[in-house]
Every structure is written in C-alpha cells, then in structure tokens.
Design a protein around this motif. Structure first.
Motif: not given
Length: 371
Positions: A131-133, A144-153
């Motif tokens: 996801x783009x964040x 960024x493009x991230x596969x983190x599940x939460x904001x902390x990730x």
C-alpha cells in the motif's frame, strides 16, 4: 496350434497394456494400465477425483501409451487479506501457486514461505498487500509503498523511531490502508532557567515634622534578582507550553520607605493682588488665604505669579495662584480645574510640584519661593 494360439493371445494382451504418467499435486508416478480412458487409469492408481479438483484431460478422455494425466486436487484455504477473513478453495499445492490463483500481488507479505506445500486438509494464510502511505515526519513528506499491517510496521520499515512523548495520527496500532497519511508528532520537554528581577514594595510611614500632603523618600527601593526554573514543552520544535517550576531569590529587593507628613500647615493671609504678577489675568481678587509650608514663601510666589489671585488665568492659559497648566495640575495630584480649588488646595499641589522639580516650573518667580 494350441501353443500358437496362446502365444498370439499373449501378444494381443501385451498390446493393450499402456504406461501412463500420472502427475498428482506436482508429484509424478508411472501407471501400467489396460484402461482405455482417464477415469480407468485413476481407478487403477487408486486416485479419487472430487468436484473441485483440476483434472487434465477430463475423465472420459482416451489414453494412449506414454500419455500424461495431471491432477491438482482442491484444498480449503482460510485466508486473511489486509484484515478481511474469507475461505477459498484452490487447486494449487504450494503457497506461491495459491496466491497466483487468487490474483494476489507478488509483492505481498505472506505469513508462510511461498514454497511451502499446502496439505489436502487445508491451511491458513495471512496476507498483507503493498500500500502507498504518505508520512509527515521531522519537517519532511515521505511517500512509501509498504506491506506493513499497522502504522507502527510502516514506521519501523522506514527506521522512524518514536520516543516517550511522541505520537502518530492515526495511532500506531491502526491498520494500514492504501493512500493513508501518517503524521508523526515529536513532543519534547526540557528544563530552562531565566534570571528575572524581583520587584520591591513601597510602604508609607507618618511623619509629624512634615506638613500634610508632603512626602519624602527615606529609603529608595531597589529591585532584587531571582533565578526562575521552567519546564518547556515543544511540539515539532515549536514551544507549546511553559510552566514555572520554582524561583530562587539570589539578591533580595530593598523595599522603598516614604515618609508622609501629618502636620497641619499654618494658614497665612493672602496679600492683596497688585494686578502685575506674571501670567496675571488682571484685576483678580484674593479668593482666600495662602498657607505657607515647609519654610517656603508661597505667598511671595503666588503674588509674583498671579498677584495672589486663585482665579487668575494668563493669556497663555495658565491658571490659579501658581499658574498651572491642566496637565501639570493633574500630574501632581490635582483634580478638576485649578480655578475650582481653594488657595490651600492649590498650594498643596504646588508643594507636590516643588518636591518633584524644585523651583524650575517657575523660572521667573521661583526664587521668591526661597526668599
């Protein structure tokens, strides 16, 4: 002839025997069979086919010697994609193939190895798609493009650390969605000290040797010094709160002491106006006795300034016995107009003016006050 017949039958039987390659869930075996179609081959191999299985070719298809049959058996998959739970059936026998069948992005984060085989009884997977964040942190905007599940990730993946007092909007445990904006707020609290003055107080004490209305500073006030300690809170580098914690006096103030006269001033008769005093309005009349005060010759000053007329008004607008302008009258304790005050009241205000400035307000007649 009998032997020949038997031999001929054997050759015919051999001709009907086939060798077929059977691939089940990626594993290959060779099946020797007399079956004429796929269904028969699977029966000979003791392999069952159910409705959701993927079979090539179909059950009724004919088989030939050296042919290949591929069977991928269906298996249940409990899958969580970005927090959304569902149950799927797949004919893939590895995690990688299952993700491909479900159309899941190859960059997704998966809870199991992609090469792991899926058992027939089923398996569970957790998948987080990229996801783009947008991140706002320390005065910078980062995408960024991230596969983190939460904001902390997401923050951890970018090596963005939070210390005590820092917070994010939304909160660190919020599930990530595509297009999310994350604001990192830095909160810092420090201690600082400032040198500040300590104001002095003023007290008055009666003095029977001085006329009423007279004042004299006997101890001059001096401000002290103190060190004041504050806790200062900054939010993203800008001061958002400042709280005093303590104050320590390093130099004590010296309080001012003022003597205030309590003695009644003697009342002297005012001399008759001559009509020739400085600032005289001419033809004035004596409106009351002019008191003397503190050994000063107020009648002489009044005679010089206004011919002793409390109602005198000069062409320049100066008023009363001592020719006040309105501003000076008010600044030295007078109220209303000097012309409405008695001779004693005018003399008291003149005394205040003298205490503050000496004879300078009366440049021509002032010396007579000291005569």
């Amino acid at each position: 002839m009998a032997v020949a017949a038997i031999a001929g039958g054997t050759f015919a039987f051999k001709a009907l025997d086939k060798s077929v390659k059977l691939v089940v869930d990626g594993k290959t075996q060779s099946v020797s069979t007399y079956a004429s179609n796929v269904e028969g081959v699977l029966k000979d191999a003791n392999v069952k086919v159910v409705k959701r299985d993927d079979l090539t070719p179909k059950l009724t298809a004919a088989v030939a010697d050296g042919g290949t049959i591929v069977l991928n058996r269906a298996r249940p998959l409990a899958i969580d994609i970005d927090g959304v739970h569902s149950k799927k059936w797949v004919t893939a026998y590895t995690v990688e193939e299952a993700l491909s069948q479900l159309g899941i992005d190859g960059g997704a984060d998966v809870s199991a190895s992609r090469s792991q085989r899926l058992p027939l009884k089923g398996a569970s997977l957790e998948v987080t798609t990229p996801k783009t964040v947008a991140i706002n942190v320390d005065g910078q905007a980062i995408s960024v493009v991230s596969t983190g599940a939460t904001v902390k990730d997401v923050l951890d993946a970018q090596s963005i650390s939070l210390v005590e007092g820092d917070f994010t909007t939304p909160a660190v445990d919020t599930p990530v969605t595509s297009g999310m904006q994350v604001d990192v707020t830095r909160v810092r609290t420090t201690t600082t000290q400032e040198a500040q003055p300590v104001p002095y107080s003023t007290s008055e004490q009666p003095d029977g040797t001085m006329n009423k209305g007279d004042k004299k500073v006997v101890t001059k006030g001096v401000a002290g010094e103190q060190v004041v300690t504050y806790t200062v809170t900054t939010t993203n580098g800008v001061v958002s709160a400042k709280t005093q914690v303590s104050a320590q006096v390093t130099v004590a103030p010296v309080n001012e002491v003022v003597n205030v006269g309590t003695k009644e001033a003697p009342v002297a008769a005012a001399p008759a106006p001559s009509g020739s005093g400085a600032g005289s309005s001419g033809g004035g009349s004596n409106a009351g006795a002019i008191p003397s005060s503190g050994g000063l010759n107020w009648p002489a000053l009044a005679q010089c300034e206004s011919s002793g007329n409390p109602k005198a008004v000069s062409p320049a607008g100066y008023m009363g016995l001592y020719q006040f302008d309105q501003r000076t009258w008010n600044a030295n304790g007078g109220s209303g107009s000097p012309l409405d005050a008695s001779a004693a009241q005018q003399t008291a205000i003149a005394q205040n003016l003298y205490n503050a400035r000496g004879i300078s307000p009366w440049p021509s007649c002032g010396p007579k006050l000291l005569s």
